[in-house]
Design a protein around this motif. Structure first.
Motif, PDB file in Angstrom:
ATOM      1  N   ILE A  15       0.835  -1.202   0.000  1.00  0.00           N
ATOM      2  CA  ILE A  15       0.000   0.000   0.000  1.00  0.00           C
ATOM      3  C   ILE A  15       0.867   1.247   0.000  1.00  0.00           C
ATOM      4  O   ILE A  15       0.582   2.227  -0.701  1.00  0.00           O
ATOM      5  N   ALA A  16       1.939   1.216   0.789  1.00  0.00           N
ATOM      6  CA  ALA A  16       2.839   2.370   0.861  1.00  0.00           C
ATOM      7  C   ALA A  16       3.478   2.653  -0.493  1.00  0.00           C
ATOM      8  O   ALA A  16       3.649   3.819  -0.885  1.00  0.00           O
ATOM      9  N   SER A  37      -5.594   7.735  14.345  1.00  0.00           N
ATOM     10  CA  SER A  37      -4.270   7.098  14.286  1.00  0.00           C
ATOM     11  C   SER A  37      -4.372   5.790  13.513  1.00  0.00           C
ATOM     12  O   SER A  37      -4.849   4.786  14.032  1.00  0.00           O
ATOM     13  N   SER A  38      -3.939   5.823  12.258  1.00  0.00           N
ATOM     14  CA  SER A  38      -4.000   4.651  11.382  1.00  0.00           C
ATOM     15  C   SER A  38      -2.600   4.072  11.203  1.00  0.00           C
ATOM     16  O   SER A  38      -1.657   4.793  10.865  1.00  0.00           O
ATOM     17  N   ARG A  39      -2.468   2.759  11.397  1.00  0.00           N
ATOM     18  CA  ARG A  39      -1.158   2.109  11.247  1.00  0.00           C
ATOM     19  C   ARG A  39      -0.659   2.186   9.810  1.00  0.00           C
ATOM     20  O   ARG A  39       0.531   2.412   9.572  1.00  0.00           O
ATOM     21  N   PHE A  52       3.973   7.285   5.778  1.00  0.00           N
ATOM     22  CA  PHE A  52       4.765   8.455   6.155  1.00  0.00           C
ATOM     23  C   PHE A  52       6.151   8.045   6.651  1.00  0.00           C
ATOM     24  O   PHE A  52       7.137   8.745   6.407  1.00  0.00           O
ATOM     25  N   THR A  53       6.229   6.919   7.328  1.00  0.00           N
ATOM     26  CA  THR A  53       7.530   6.404   7.775  1.00  0.00           C
ATOM     27  C   THR A  53       8.414   6.106   6.576  1.00  0.00           C
ATOM     28  O   THR A  53       9.603   6.462   6.538  1.00  0.00           O
ATOM     29  N   LYS A  54       7.845   5.463   5.574  1.00  0.00           N
ATOM     30  CA  LYS A  54       8.589   5.101   4.369  1.00  0.00           C
ATOM     31  C   LYS A  54       9.084   6.346   3.632  1.00  0.00           C
ATOM     32  O   LYS A  54      10.246   6.414   3.218  1.00  0.00           O
ATOM     33  N   LEU A  55       8.200   7.332   3.488  1.00  0.00           N
ATOM     34  CA  LEU A  55       8.568   8.535   2.742  1.00  0.00           C
ATOM     35  C   LEU A  55       9.528   9.423   3.532  1.00  0.00           C
ATOM     36  O   LEU A  55      10.387  10.092   2.938  1.00  0.00           O
ATOM     37  N   ALA A  56       9.389   9.438   4.850  1.00  0.00           N
ATOM     38  CA  ALA A  56      10.313  10.216   5.679  1.00  0.00           C
ATOM     39  C   ALA A  56      11.739   9.673   5.547  1.00  0.00           C
ATOM     40  O   ALA A  56      12.710  10.440   5.523  1.00  0.00           O
ATOM     41  N   LYS A  57      11.874   8.350   5.435  1.00  0.00           N
ATOM     42  CA  LYS A  57      13.193   7.736   5.268  1.00  0.00           C
ATOM     43  C   LYS A  57      13.806   8.099   3.925  1.00  0.00           C
ATOM     44  O   LYS A  57      15.037   8.070   3.759  1.00  0.00           O
ATOM     45  N   ASP A  73       8.310  12.051  15.746  1.00  0.00           N
ATOM     46  CA  ASP A  73       9.491  11.197  15.937  1.00  0.00           C
ATOM     47  C   ASP A  73      10.173  10.883  14.613  1.00  0.00           C
ATOM     48  O   ASP A  73      11.373  10.575  14.575  1.00  0.00           O
ATOM     49  N   LEU A  74       9.417  10.956  13.520  1.00  0.00           N
ATOM     50  CA  LEU A  74       9.978  10.735  12.185  1.00  0.00           C
ATOM     51  C   LEU A  74      10.629  11.996  11.625  1.00  0.00           C
ATOM     52  O   LEU A  74      11.179  11.979  10.521  1.00  0.00           O
TER      53      LEU A  74
END
Length: 320
Positions: free
Chosen positions: A112-113, A131-133, A139-144, A171-172
């Protein structure tokens, strides 16, 4: 594990792994029961698993997605019983298919990401709800990758889960701010797109999600803003609500507030929200609402990018 312990096992699984989807946790519990079951006939096993599915579907945790996951798993039993007459072989095959289901579910968020990343341009201003996992995962993937966003998160009364989402996004290294649920209309003109998760996707392509999603969809539609839903295919559910008050929606599950069960919200710092400390006028508050398909632009799923109209076709493939 005894059949009577299913609810306790389910809740323990979610506590042990907060990132685990409720539907996946339910299937894991059912697989554990199959492994340890002393049942000697498929009829007995099917009866017990059906009763377990009913108990799990009545839990206060993501009831729609749990119901969908359990229904898909029970379909495995039907297909397996048609293919194998020997109970031992049928049980072995069922466990094997269950493990495949869990493996595919574990890969769903990553797929999905990858799909959704094509639509979230670097520097965008995004609105999300609760708050959706799966939303957090993209967002975690794109922040990296070094992407930066300005993200507004609704407070998400009555349990105020938006604050937890804000902290995880910060935190990201992303810019994240909480807004009042009632401020969605105020902030919408600044927004480039809306991204939400879902507890369930119904036959029409509409979604059932945390209360407050529906007015966000209506507002995004009014301002001509894209409204994207990120959701795993095991949350596709065969129900067809026509309004917020249809019997197939889980309105029997309610937050207890204003002195009821669970008391007032306590998940946010005391000095952060006047609304969270105030008394609710209603004695009960619904868990979910229904957002019709006309307010949803696209679904990003592990099956690909779907229009709301395409969901019914995918449901047919899943259940036939």
């Amino acid at each position: 594990m005894k059949k009577e312990d299913v609810k306790e096992e389910f809740e323990r699984a979610l506590q042990d792994d907060p990132e685990l989807s409720a539907a996946v946790a339910a299937v894991e519990v059912m697989l554990r029961y199959i492994r340890n079951s002393a049942m000697q006939t498929l009829q007995q096993l099917t009866r017990d698993l059906t009763e377990m599915a009913q108990v799990l579907s009545k839990s206060n945790v993501a009831a729609v997605s749990v119901s969908s996951g359990c229904e898909l798993f029970l379909r495995f039993i039907t297909y397996t019983s048609l293919e194998h007459s020997d109970f031992v072989e049928c049980k072995r095959k069922l466990l094997e298919r269950g493990e495949i289901f869990l493996a595919l579910a574990a890969e769903a968020r990553e797929k999905i990401a990858e799909e959704g990343a094509l639509f979230l341009r670097d520097g965008a201003t995004v609105l999300t709800h609760s708050s959706s996992r799966v939303v957090l995962h993209i967002f975690t993937k794109l922040a990296k990758r070094g992407h930066r966003f300005t993200i507004y998160i609704t407070e998400s009364q009555p349990d105020c889960t938006g604050y937890a989402m804000r902290d995880k996004l910060r935190d990201l290294g992303l810019s994240a701010e909480v807004i009042l649920d009632s401020a969605v209309g105020y902030i919408m003109k600044k927004i480039d797109l809306v991204v939400v998760g879902a507890e369930g996707v119904v036959s029409s392509g509409g979604i059932i999600n945390k209360i407050g999603t529906y007015p966000m969809g209506v507002m995004a539609h009014a301002f001509h803003k894209p409204f994207y839903c990120l959701v795993e295919s095991f949350k596709f559910v065969r129900i067809s609500p026509l309004s917020q008050f249809d019997h197939c929606l889980p309105h029997s599950q309610l937050y207890k507030v204003n002195g009821g069960e669970g008391g007032a919200p306590t998940s946010i710092p005391e000095d952060e929200s006047l609304a969270a400390r105030s008394q609710f006028d209603l004695q009960t508050h619904p868990l979910t609402d229904y957002t019709p398909p006309e307010y949803i632009t696209l679904h990003f799923t592990d099956l690909g990018i779907l229009t709301p109209a395409a969901v019914s076709d995918e449901l047919l493939k899943l259940y036939t």
